[in-house]
Design an enzyme around this catalytic site. Structure first.
Site, PDB file in Angstrom:
ATOM      1  N   CYS A  26      37.870  41.807  25.433  1.00 59.51           N
ATOM      2  CA  CYS A  26      38.227  41.910  24.134  1.00 59.51           C
ATOM      3  C   CYS A  26      39.765  41.983  23.823  1.00 59.51           C
ATOM      4  O   CYS A  26      40.259  42.942  24.295  1.00 59.51           O
ATOM      5  CB  CYS A  26      37.510  43.003  23.192  1.00 59.51           C
ATOM      6  SG  CYS A  26      35.638  42.783  23.082  1.00 59.51           S
TER       7      CYS A  26
ATOM      8  N   GLU B  99      34.477  30.714  40.236  1.00 59.38           N
ATOM      9  CA  GLU B  99      34.579  30.918  38.701  1.00 59.38           C
ATOM     10  C   GLU B  99      34.983  30.100  37.825  1.00 59.38           C
ATOM     11  O   GLU B  99      34.884  30.205  36.388  1.00 59.38           O
ATOM     12  CB  GLU B  99      35.724  32.091  38.602  1.00 59.38           C
ATOM     13  CG  GLU B  99      36.984  31.957  38.915  1.00 59.38           C
ATOM     14  CD  GLU B  99      37.833  33.173  39.044  1.00 59.38           C
ATOM     15  OE1 GLU B  99      37.921  33.827  37.753  1.00 59.38           O
ATOM     16  OE2 GLU B  99      38.982  33.062  39.666  1.00 59.38           O
TER      17      GLU B  99
ATOM     18  N   ARG C  33      41.534  37.783  26.759  1.00 53.48           N
ATOM     19  CA  ARG C  33      40.787  39.061  27.185  1.00 53.48           C
ATOM     20  C   ARG C  33      39.391  38.756  26.632  1.00 53.48           C
ATOM     21  O   ARG C  33      38.727  39.541  26.877  1.00 53.48           O
ATOM     22  CB  ARG C  33      41.322  39.820  26.241  1.00 53.48           C
ATOM     23  CG  ARG C  33      42.930  40.273  26.446  1.00 53.48           C
ATOM     24  CD  ARG C  33      43.475  41.265  25.837  1.00 53.48           C
ATOM     25  NE  ARG C  33      42.913  42.718  25.963  1.00 53.48           N
ATOM     26  CZ  ARG C  33      43.366  43.503  26.808  1.00 53.48           C
ATOM     27  NH1 ARG C  33      44.144  43.134  27.618  1.00 53.48           N
ATOM     28  NH2 ARG C  33      42.423  44.514  27.123  1.00 53.48           N
TER      29      ARG C  33
ATOM     30  N   LYS D 229      37.746  31.267  43.655  1.00 49.70           N
ATOM     31  CA  LYS D 229      38.445  30.402  42.647  1.00 49.70           C
ATOM     32  C   LYS D 229      37.296  29.337  42.387  1.00 49.70           C
ATOM     33  O   LYS D 229      37.293  28.993  41.239  1.00 49.70           O
ATOM     34  CB  LYS D 229      39.747  29.953  43.436  1.00 49.70           C
ATOM     35  CG  LYS D 229      40.874  30.640  43.439  1.00 49.70           C
ATOM     36  CD  LYS D 229      41.417  31.029  42.316  1.00 49.70           C
ATOM     37  CE  LYS D 229      40.869  32.085  41.577  1.00 49.70           C
ATOM     38  NZ  LYS D 229      41.455  33.451  41.994  1.00 49.70           N
TER      39      LYS D 229
ATOM     40  N   LYS E 159      40.007  37.912  31.390  1.00 44.99           N
ATOM     41  CA  LYS E 159      41.110  37.920  32.269  1.00 44.99           C
ATOM     42  C   LYS E 159      41.309  39.608  32.407  1.00 44.99           C
ATOM     43  O   LYS E 159      41.455  39.796  33.433  1.00 44.99           O
ATOM     44  CB  LYS E 159      42.432  37.522  31.483  1.00 44.99           C
ATOM     45  CG  LYS E 159      43.807  37.748  32.175  1.00 44.99           C
ATOM     46  CD  LYS E 159      43.709  36.486  33.123  1.00 44.99           C
ATOM     47  CE  LYS E 159      45.090  36.601  34.205  1.00 44.99           C
ATOM     48  NZ  LYS E 159      44.879  35.918  35.611  1.00 44.99           N
TER      49      LYS E 159
ATOM     50  N   GLU F 271      38.851  34.510  48.721  1.00 42.49           N
ATOM     51  CA  GLU F 271      39.658  34.138  47.577  1.00 42.49           C
ATOM     52  C   GLU F 271      39.303  32.600  47.049  1.00 42.49           C
ATOM     53  O   GLU F 271      39.268  32.172  45.886  1.00 42.49           O
ATOM     54  CB  GLU F 271      41.012  34.478  47.446  1.00 42.49           C
ATOM     55  CG  GLU F 271      41.962  34.129  46.653  1.00 42.49           C
ATOM     56  CD  GLU F 271      41.576  34.542  45.149  1.00 42.49           C
ATOM     57  OE1 GLU F 271      40.978  35.507  44.978  1.00 42.49           O
ATOM     58  OE2 GLU F 271      42.149  34.396  44.156  1.00 42.49           O
TER      59      GLU F 271
ATOM     60  N   ASN G 290      38.101  47.575  20.770  1.00 43.37           N
ATOM     61  CA  ASN G 290      38.124  46.957  22.465  1.00 43.37           C
ATOM     62  C   ASN G 290      37.521  48.361  23.218  1.00 43.37           C
ATOM     63  O   ASN G 290      38.153  49.241  23.186  1.00 43.37           O
ATOM     64  CB  ASN G 290      39.446  46.634  22.941  1.00 43.37           C
ATOM     65  CG  ASN G 290      39.470  46.471  24.598  1.00 43.37           C
ATOM     66  OD1 ASN G 290      40.466  46.609  25.103  1.00 43.37           O
ATOM     67  ND2 ASN G 290      38.423  46.158  25.041  1.00 43.37           N
ATOM     68  N   GLY G 291      36.504  48.035  24.072  1.00 40.93           N
ATOM     69  CA  GLY G 291      36.052  48.955  24.885  1.00 40.93           C
ATOM     70  C   GLY G 291      34.328  49.240  24.663  1.00 40.93           C
ATOM     71  O   GLY G 291      33.760  48.308  24.278  1.00 40.93           O
TER      72      GLY G 291
ATOM     73  N   TRP H 163      34.713  39.592  23.977  1.00 38.40           N
ATOM     74  CA  TRP H 163      34.103  39.303  25.012  1.00 38.40           C
ATOM     75  C   TRP H 163      32.795  40.257  25.135  1.00 38.40           C
ATOM     76  O   TRP H 163      32.755  41.602  25.196  1.00 38.40           O
ATOM     77  CB  TRP H 163      34.829  39.818  26.342  1.00 38.40           C
ATOM     78  CG  TRP H 163      33.981  39.386  27.581  1.00 38.40           C
ATOM     79  CD1 TRP H 163      34.050  38.035  28.330  1.00 38.40           C
ATOM     80  CD2 TRP H 163      33.359  40.397  28.440  1.00 38.40           C
ATOM     81  NE1 TRP H 163      33.261  38.148  29.580  1.00 38.40           N
ATOM     82  CE2 TRP H 163      32.905  39.604  29.474  1.00 38.40           C
ATOM     83  CE3 TRP H 163      32.996  41.546  28.344  1.00 38.40           C
ATOM     84  CZ2 TRP H 163      32.345  40.274  30.611  1.00 38.40           C
ATOM     85  CZ3 TRP H 163      32.092  42.043  29.355  1.00 38.40           C
ATOM     86  CH2 TRP H 163      31.848  41.239  30.337  1.00 38.40           C
TER      87      TRP H 163
ATOM     88  N   HIS I 244      25.514  34.860  62.338  1.00 39.87           N
ATOM     89  CA  HIS I 244      24.413  35.778  62.176  1.00 39.87           C
ATOM     90  C   HIS I 244      23.473  35.816  60.976  1.00 39.87           C
ATOM     91  O   HIS I 244      23.263  36.794  60.447  1.00 39.87           O
ATOM     92  CB  HIS I 244      25.431  37.361  62.126  1.00 39.87           C
ATOM     93  CG  HIS I 244      25.969  37.467  63.381  1.00 39.87           C
ATOM     94  ND1 HIS I 244      25.503  37.960  64.669  1.00 39.87           N
ATOM     95  CD2 HIS I 244      27.451  37.214  63.891  1.00 39.87           C
ATOM     96  CE1 HIS I 244      26.357  37.981  65.606  1.00 39.87           C
ATOM     97  NE2 HIS I 244      27.611  37.487  65.238  1.00 39.87           N
TER      98      HIS I 244
HETATM   99  O1  M6R Z   1      43.841  42.651  36.286  1.00 41.10           O
HETATM  100  P1  M6R Z   1      43.318  42.787  37.599  1.00 41.10           P
HETATM  101  O2  M6R Z   1      43.910  42.357  38.750  1.00 41.10           O
HETATM  102  O3  M6R Z   1      42.588  44.326  37.951  1.00 41.10           O
HETATM  103  O4  M6R Z   1      41.671  41.954  37.700  1.00 41.10           O
HETATM  104  C1  M6R Z   1      40.944  42.130  38.494  1.00 41.10           C
HETATM  105  C2  M6R Z   1      39.819  40.877  38.627  1.00 41.10           C
HETATM  106  O5  M6R Z   1      39.121  40.960  37.321  1.00 41.10           O
HETATM  107  C3  M6R Z   1      40.516  39.564  38.671  1.00 41.10           C
HETATM  108  O6  M6R Z   1      41.155  39.441  39.988  1.00 41.10           O
HETATM  109  C4  M6R Z   1      39.297  38.359  38.676  1.00 41.10           C
HETATM  110  O7  M6R Z   1      38.636  38.599  39.701  1.00 41.10           O
HETATM  111  C5  M6R Z   1      40.101  37.114  38.379  1.00 41.10           C
HETATM  112  N1  M6R Z   1      39.292  36.330  37.370  1.00 41.10           N
HETATM  113  C6  M6R Z   1      39.769  36.196  39.669  1.00 41.10           C
HETATM  114  O8  M6R Z   1      40.488  34.988  39.422  1.00 41.10           O
END
Ligand code: M6R
Length: 598
Positions: free
Chosen positions: A2, A478, A27, A475, A593, A471, A102-103, A76, A494
Site C-alpha cells: 500500500c 513471479e 507498492r 524471477k 514491491k 533467483e 498502510n499497515g 495491496w 535425492h
Molecule cells: O525490499 P526487499 O529487498 O526487502 O524485498 C524483499 C523481497 O520482497 C523481494 O526481493 C521480492 O522477493 C522481489 N519481488 C523479488 O523479485
C-alpha cells in the site's frame, strides 16, 4: 504494501495526489482512491484496479479540481477483497474523518466489535475502517491532533496514516508506527507519502517521520509531535539520484530498462569503493573483523543475495555464516550475541520481516549492518552501520538491478577483508561483461519462445551459483506465473529427479568453475531421462553446448564473481517468457514491491 499520500497547498490537490499515487503504484495496485477537501466540501472517488482506472473514474475532474488538500491510497489487499468499497479512504459515520492507511491493525476484530456495540456501522471489510470510527469518537469536534494521539493508543499493529478532518481545511494529520512515512516541504505546499519517489517531482526537501511521531501538515509549515503531543523534530534527508530513474526511457517495461541499467549500476557500486578508501568499506570491514560469526537475513531476492554472502564469507574469510529468512529468524532465532554480526539485506529497507529480525538482533546485543538501496529507510536508520547501494529507484516489482548491486557490494566488502587483491581487476571488468551478455537479448528471446509451451522449469547450479538458480527460478515464477524451482544440482538425485521427463526443462547454470564437472554429470542425468537442457555456460564451452538443447554464453571471470554475470541471462529469459505470455511484468499479480506487512 500500500502507498499513501497527503497534500495541502496552493496548487490544486487532485493532480498532485494522482501523480504521487502513480509513483507509489509499485507498492500495490489492486485498488485505489482519493479524498479531497475544497470549497464544495469533501469529494472522494474509489475503484478497483490500478491508478489508471482511478484517473478514468475521475473523468475530467483532475484538471478542474480546486481543492486545497487531500489524501490518496493505492492498495495491496490484506483484509477484504480488492473492491471499490474496500479501497481507501475510509470514512467515519458522520463523514467528517477520512483516512488512508498502510499497515495492519492487528486488533481490528476486537475494536470493530466494540465500535459496533457502541452504534458504529461499517461499510467495508477492512481493518483500516476501525481507525476512522475510533477517530470519530476521539475527535467529536475537538482537537484533531489530540484525537489522533488518543485513538492510536488503542491500536496494535503497524501504520502510516494520512487523515483529513472536514472541519479543518487548513491542515492534515499523518502518523507512523512501523510503516514508512516521509514528508516533503515546498514553499507552495507540503506533502506526506509512503516513499520519496512520490514527492520528487515537487520537492527534494525531505523530512523523515520516525515511529511514534505524528505531523500536522499545513500549507506553510509542518509541525511534528509525539503521540502525547510533545513537539519533536523530524530528521532531514538529502535526496540523491535522479527523477529520471522513475521514467521508462523508451523501454517497453521498467523491468527491461532496469536489466539494461546493470552495467552502470555495478560501475556506480564500485566507484570510489573498490580500493578501500570509502567510509562504507571501512565501516563494513570493522564490522566483519569484529565478528566471530555472521547471520544474514533477508526475504526473496535479498535472501538469495544473503546466500551468496554466506558462500563468500565462509570461503574467502573462513567466517562461519548462516543465512536465515527474516520471517523465520523472528520465531526461531539462532543464538545471537555481541560477537555475532547480523547482516540485513533489503532493497527497500522497509520489509517488515527483515526490520523485525534486525530489531530482535539488536535486542540480543548483536552488531548490525544493513545493505539497502534506500538511504532514508527504517533499516538504514536502525542498523548500526548501513551500506547504501547505488542502484537508483527500482520500479519493477521483480528485483533485478538491486540484486546485482547487492552482490557487487558483498563481493567488494568481503574481498577487502579477505585481502584478495587479485579480485579487484576481475570486479572492474564485470560491467563490460554484463554489457556483452545483454547483447544476446534477441537470442534469449528466441529460447524463451521455444520453451514456452509444455514445460516446468528446474534451475540447477552448484556452489556460488546455487543462489543464482534460486533467483532465476523466482524471477520466472513471479512474472510469468510458470512453475519453476531452484535446486542445488547435487540434490536432484535425492528427490527432484523423479520429476524429470520430456515435460521438464532444466536451466543449468554451469560456468567453467571448479564444480563444472559435477554439474556436467547432473546435466547428463537429466538428459538421459528426456529432460531438456538450457545451459548458461562460459563463452567457448563447446562440451556443454553440445549436450544442451539451448545455451547462453557468459564471459569468463573468477568463480566467486560469476553470479554477477550468470543471473543476467536468467532475468532476460524470465522477462521474455512473461512478455510473450502477455503478463504484466512490472506489476505481477498478487505482489507488491515493498512488503511492509509481516
Ligand atoms: O525490499 P526487499 O529487498 O526487502 O524485498 C524483499 C523481497 O520482497 C523481494 O526481493 C521480492 O522477493 C522481489 N519481488 C523479488 O523479485
Amino acid at each position: 504494501m500500500c502507498g499513501i499520500i497527503g497534500y495541502i497547498g496552493r496548487p490544486p490537490a487532485l493532480p498532485v495526489l494522482v501523480g504521487g499515487l502513480q509513483r507509489l503504484e509499485y507498492r500495490g495496485y489492486d485498488s485505489a482512491g482519493v479524498a479531497t477537501l475544497g470549497p464544495g466540501g469533501v469529494f472522494h472517488r474509489k475503484c478497483a484496479g490500478a491508478i489508471a482506472s482511478l484517473a478514468e473514474h475521475l473523468n475530467g475532474r483532475i484538471e478542474a479540481d480546486r481543492s486545497g488538500s487531500g489524501i490518496g491510497h493505492t492498495r495491496w489487499a490484506t483484509h477484504g477483497e480488492p473492491t471499490a468499497v474496500n479501497a481507501h479512504p475510509h470514512f467515519s459515520c458522520d463523514g467528517k474523518v477520512a483516512i488512508v492507511h498502510n499497515g495492519i491493525v492487528e486488533n481490528h476484530a476486537t475494536l470493530r466489535d466494540a465500535l459496533t456495540a457502541r452504534g458504529h456501522t461499517f461499510a467495508s471489510e477492512t481493518d483500516t475502517e476501525v481507525l476512522a470510527h475510533l477517530l470519530e469518537e476521539a475527535y467529536s469536534g475537538g482537537d484533531p491532533l489530540r484525537a489522533v494521539g488518543r485513538a492510536l493508543r488503542e491500536v496494535h499493529g503497524s501504520y502510516a496514516l494520512a487523515i483529513l478532518f472536514s472541519d479543518h481545511p487548513d491542515f492534515l494529520v499523518a502518523a507512523r508506527r512501523f510503516s514508512p512515512l516521509v514528508v516533503g516541504l515546498h514553499p507552495e505546499g507540503n506533502l506526506v507519502a509512503s516513499d520519496i519517489p512520490a514527492l520528487l517531482p515537487i520537492t527534494r526537501d525531505i523530512r523523515l517521520v520516525d515511529d511514534g511521531q505524528m505531523v500536522a501538515l499545513r500549507r506553510e509549515r509542518v509541525d511534528a509531535y509525539t503521540f502525547d503531543l510533545e513537539p519533536c523534530r523530524l530528521k532531514t534527508q538529502r535526496v540523491a539520484g535522479g527523477w529520471a530513474d522513475t521514467q521508462q526511457q523508451g523501454f517497453p517495461h521498467f523491468m527491461l530498462k532496469e536489466i539494461h541499467e546493470q552495467p552502470d549500476v555495478v560501475r556506480r557500486e564500485l566507484m570510489g569503493r573498490w580500493n578501500g578508501d570509502s567510509e562504507e568499506l571501512r565501516m563494513a570491514e570493522r564490522a566483519l573483523r569484529n565478528a566471530r560469526r555472521a547471520v544474514i537475513v533477508g526475504c526473496g531476492t535479498a535472501w538469495h543475495a544473503g546466500l551468496y554472502a554466506k558462500y563468500l564469507l565462509e570461503s574467502l574469510l573462513g567466517l562461519p555464516a548462516d543465512c536465515c529468512l527474516s520471517s523465520e529468524l523472528r520465531y526461531a532465532p539462532p543464538p545471537l550475541d555481541e560477537r555475532t554480526l547480523v547482516l540485513a539485506i533489503s532493497q527497500s529497507g522497509e520489509t517488515a520481516d527483515t526490520l523485525q529480525a534486525l530489531r530482535l538482533a539488536r535486542e540480543r546485543g548483536a552488531a548490525t549492518l544493513a545493505i539497502t538501496n534506500t538511504p532514508a529507510s527504517s533499516l538504514a536508520r536502525e542498523a548500526q552501520g548501513a551500506w547504501i547501494n547505488r542502484a537508483g529507484v527500482e520500479v519493477g516489482v521483480a528485483a533485478t538491478k538491486t540484486y546485482v548491486a547487492q552482490l557487487s557490494a558483498l563481493a567488494l566488502m568481503i574481498r577487502r577483508v579477505a585481502n584478495r587483491n587479485d579480485l579487484i581487476e576481475p570486479l572492474t571488468r564485470i560491467p563490460d561483461q554484463i554489457q556483452e551478455i545483454l547483447r544476446q537479448d534477441e537470442a534469449i528471446r528466441k529460447i524463451a519462445e521455444r520453451f514456452l509451451d509444455g514445460y516446468d522449469f528446474m534451475y540447477i547450479a552448484r556452489r556460488f551459483n546455487v543462489p543464482t538458480a534460486f533467483e532465476g527460478a523466482l524471477k520466472l515464477k513471479e512474472i510469468s506465473y510458470l512453475h519453476a524451482e531452484g535446486y542445488a544440482a547435487g540434490e536432484m538425485k535425492h528427490g527432484p529427479l523423479a520429476l524429470v521427463d520430456e515435460g521438464l526443462a532444466a536451466v543449468a547454470v554451469a560456468p567453467r568453475d571448479d564444480v563444472y564437472d559435477k554439474i556436467l554429470s547432473n546435466v547428463e542425468e537429466i538428459r538421459c531421462r528426456k529432460g531438456a537442457i538450457i545451459a548458461v555456460v562460459t563463452r567457448g564451452d563447446r562440451k556443454l553446448v553440445r549436450r544442451a538443447d539451448a545455451s547462453i554464453e557468459v564471459e569468463a571471470t573468477e568463480d566467486v564473481l560469476s553470479p554477477l554475470l550468470t543471473i543476467i541471462p536468467l532475468q532476460l529469459l524470465a522477462y521474455h517468457m512473461a512478455t510473450i505470455l502477455g503478463r504484466n511484468v512490472d506489476k505481477p499479480r498478487n505482489l507488491a514491491k515493498s512488503v511492509t506487512v509481516e
